[in-house]
Scaffold this active site. Structure first.
Site, PDB file in Angstrom:
ATOM      1  N   HIS A  79      -1.768  10.547   4.438  1.00  0.00           N
ATOM      2  CA  HIS A  79      -0.303  10.487   4.332  1.00  0.00           C
ATOM      3  C   HIS A  79       0.094   9.053   3.996  1.00  0.00           C
ATOM      4  O   HIS A  79      -0.748   8.167   3.944  1.00  0.00           O
ATOM      5  CB  HIS A  79       0.383  10.994   5.595  1.00  0.00           C
ATOM      6  CG  HIS A  79       0.152  10.184   6.842  1.00  0.00           C
ATOM      7  ND1 HIS A  79      -1.097   9.932   7.346  1.00  0.00           N
ATOM      8  CD2 HIS A  79       1.017   9.567   7.681  1.00  0.00           C
ATOM      9  CE1 HIS A  79      -0.994   9.213   8.445  1.00  0.00           C
ATOM     10  NE2 HIS A  79       0.279   8.962   8.672  1.00  0.00           N
ATOM     11  N   HIS A  81       2.036   6.687   5.502  1.00  0.00           N
ATOM     12  CA  HIS A  81       2.311   5.599   6.461  1.00  0.00           C
ATOM     13  C   HIS A  81       1.424   4.389   6.176  1.00  0.00           C
ATOM     14  O   HIS A  81       0.236   4.528   5.895  1.00  0.00           O
ATOM     15  CB  HIS A  81       2.113   6.086   7.900  1.00  0.00           C
ATOM     16  CG  HIS A  81       3.277   6.890   8.403  1.00  0.00           C
ATOM     17  ND1 HIS A  81       3.206   7.696   9.496  1.00  0.00           N
ATOM     18  CD2 HIS A  81       4.560   6.989   7.937  1.00  0.00           C
ATOM     19  CE1 HIS A  81       4.394   8.276   9.697  1.00  0.00           C
ATOM     20  NE2 HIS A  81       5.215   7.866   8.761  1.00  0.00           N
ATOM     21  N   ASP A  83      -0.029   2.042   7.786  1.00  0.00           N
ATOM     22  CA  ASP A  83      -1.304   1.734   8.453  1.00  0.00           C
ATOM     23  C   ASP A  83      -2.463   2.540   7.861  1.00  0.00           C
ATOM     24  O   ASP A  83      -3.623   2.259   8.136  1.00  0.00           O
ATOM     25  CB  ASP A  83      -1.190   1.915   9.980  1.00  0.00           C
ATOM     26  CG  ASP A  83      -0.738   3.308  10.386  1.00  0.00           C
ATOM     27  OD1 ASP A  83       0.136   3.878   9.711  1.00  0.00           O
ATOM     28  OD2 ASP A  83      -1.259   3.819  11.392  1.00  0.00           O
ATOM     29  N   HIS A  84      -2.159   3.535   7.016  1.00  0.00           N
ATOM     30  CA  HIS A  84      -3.194   4.307   6.331  1.00  0.00           C
ATOM     31  C   HIS A  84      -3.294   3.951   4.852  1.00  0.00           C
ATOM     32  O   HIS A  84      -4.365   3.996   4.262  1.00  0.00           O
ATOM     33  CB  HIS A  84      -2.905   5.814   6.456  1.00  0.00           C
ATOM     34  CG  HIS A  84      -2.926   6.277   7.864  1.00  0.00           C
ATOM     35  ND1 HIS A  84      -3.988   6.938   8.425  1.00  0.00           N
ATOM     36  CD2 HIS A  84      -2.019   6.120   8.870  1.00  0.00           C
ATOM     37  CE1 HIS A  84      -3.738   7.180   9.703  1.00  0.00           C
ATOM     38  NE2 HIS A  84      -2.548   6.696   9.997  1.00  0.00           N
TER      39      HIS A  84
HETATM   40 ZN   LIG Z   1       1.290   8.187  10.394  1.00  0.00          ZN
END
Ligand SMILES: [Zn+2]
Length: 273
Positions: A79, A81, A83-84
């Site tokens: 996804h 976000h 942090d990914h």
């Molecule tokens: Zn997330």
């Protein structure tokens, strides 16, 4: 490597996975973001899932696990976000491959990614399972050869996840949990390799817990919500979610109340659907 308690540090799992833990631990990311390097035994190229945050030492560590430039077939995102996804394009450029994601904005190259797709790299098969709810663009990845499912933030290695209203949606999330539950029940996925926290060796048990926890919280939110509305001076509409948080999440560290408020907003939207 250890797979329980607070000593999570990533490592090798099954015959095909290496988890490289990013050094971005905080209250939301648990121990940090798990970057997964998947490779068929003996194969040259791998698949990298969620390169994570833009931290130079982390990119070096993934590049090393991946075998350097030319050895990555594709970068996939669970996804959007940060942090990914933050380092995804930069990392893919260094490795000489593309980024595939559900949301076109996060792709590098022309290839998309969506439910039902099968990504094949040098004999490794990754099946894409659409699991919206945490975010609208959340995907899980099933590795039939390992009977493992990589869940991103849909199911975490510890605790429970946030359905971040309005991008996240509780009705969709409950549907996604049911879908993962069916995969676990059919033994197509027996282990969970999450986006944060340790691997889960009992996929069915973990998903069962997620579903019952979610239903329990929803019932608590509904009770709190109705009791607030019945008050002589009910809170203003804008203050209602936080008033519910203070009742339902009274046992949770207030540092997490901001995230809990987004979760409550998602639950109130679901109750008022
Ligand atoms: Zn997330």
């Amino acid at each position: 490597m250890t797979s329980s308690g607070t000593g999570w540090s990533g490592g090798a799992f099954g015959d095909r996975a290496q988890c490289v833990l990013a050094p971005n631990a905080d209250t939301m990311t648990l121990d940090g973001t798990n970057t997964w390097v998947l490779r068929e035994p003996g194969a040259q190229r791998c698949v990298v899932i969620d390169p994570g945050p833009m931290i130079e030492s982390h990119l070096d560590a993934i590049a090393q696990a991946a075998g350097g430039r030319g050895n990555v077939g594709a970068v996939l995102l669970t996804h959007h976000h940060h942090d990914h996804s933050e380092a995804a394009k930069e990392f893919a450029q260094r490795m000489g491959c593309g980024v595939r994601a559900l949301d076109p904005e996060y792709r590098l190259g022309s290839e998309g990614l969506g439910d039902g797709d099968v990504v094949e790299v040098d004999g490794l098969e990754v099946h894409v399972v659409g699991t919206p709810g945490h975010t609208a663009d959340s995907l899980s990845f099933l590795l039939p050869a390992e009977r493992a499912v990589l869940t991103g933030d849909t199911v975490l290695g510890r605790g429970t996840t946030v359905v971040a209203h309005p991008d996240g949606e509780l009705g969709a999330y409950l549907g996604s949990l049911d879908r993962l539950h069916a995969l676990a029940e059919a033994q197509e996925a027996t282990v969970v390799w999450p986006g944060h926290g340790p691997v889960i060796d009992d996929a069915l048990g973990a998903i069962d817990f997620y579903i019952s926890h979610r239903r329990e919280r929803l019932a608590q939110v509904e009770t709190a919500w109705r009791s607030l509305l019945e008050r002589h001076d009910p809170p203003a509409t804008d203050d209602l979610p936080m008033a519910v948080v203070e009742i339902v999440y009274s046992d949770v560290d207030p540092v997490l109340w901001g995230a809990a408020e987004w979760s409550v907003r998602a639950q109130l939207a679901y109750l008022q659907r």
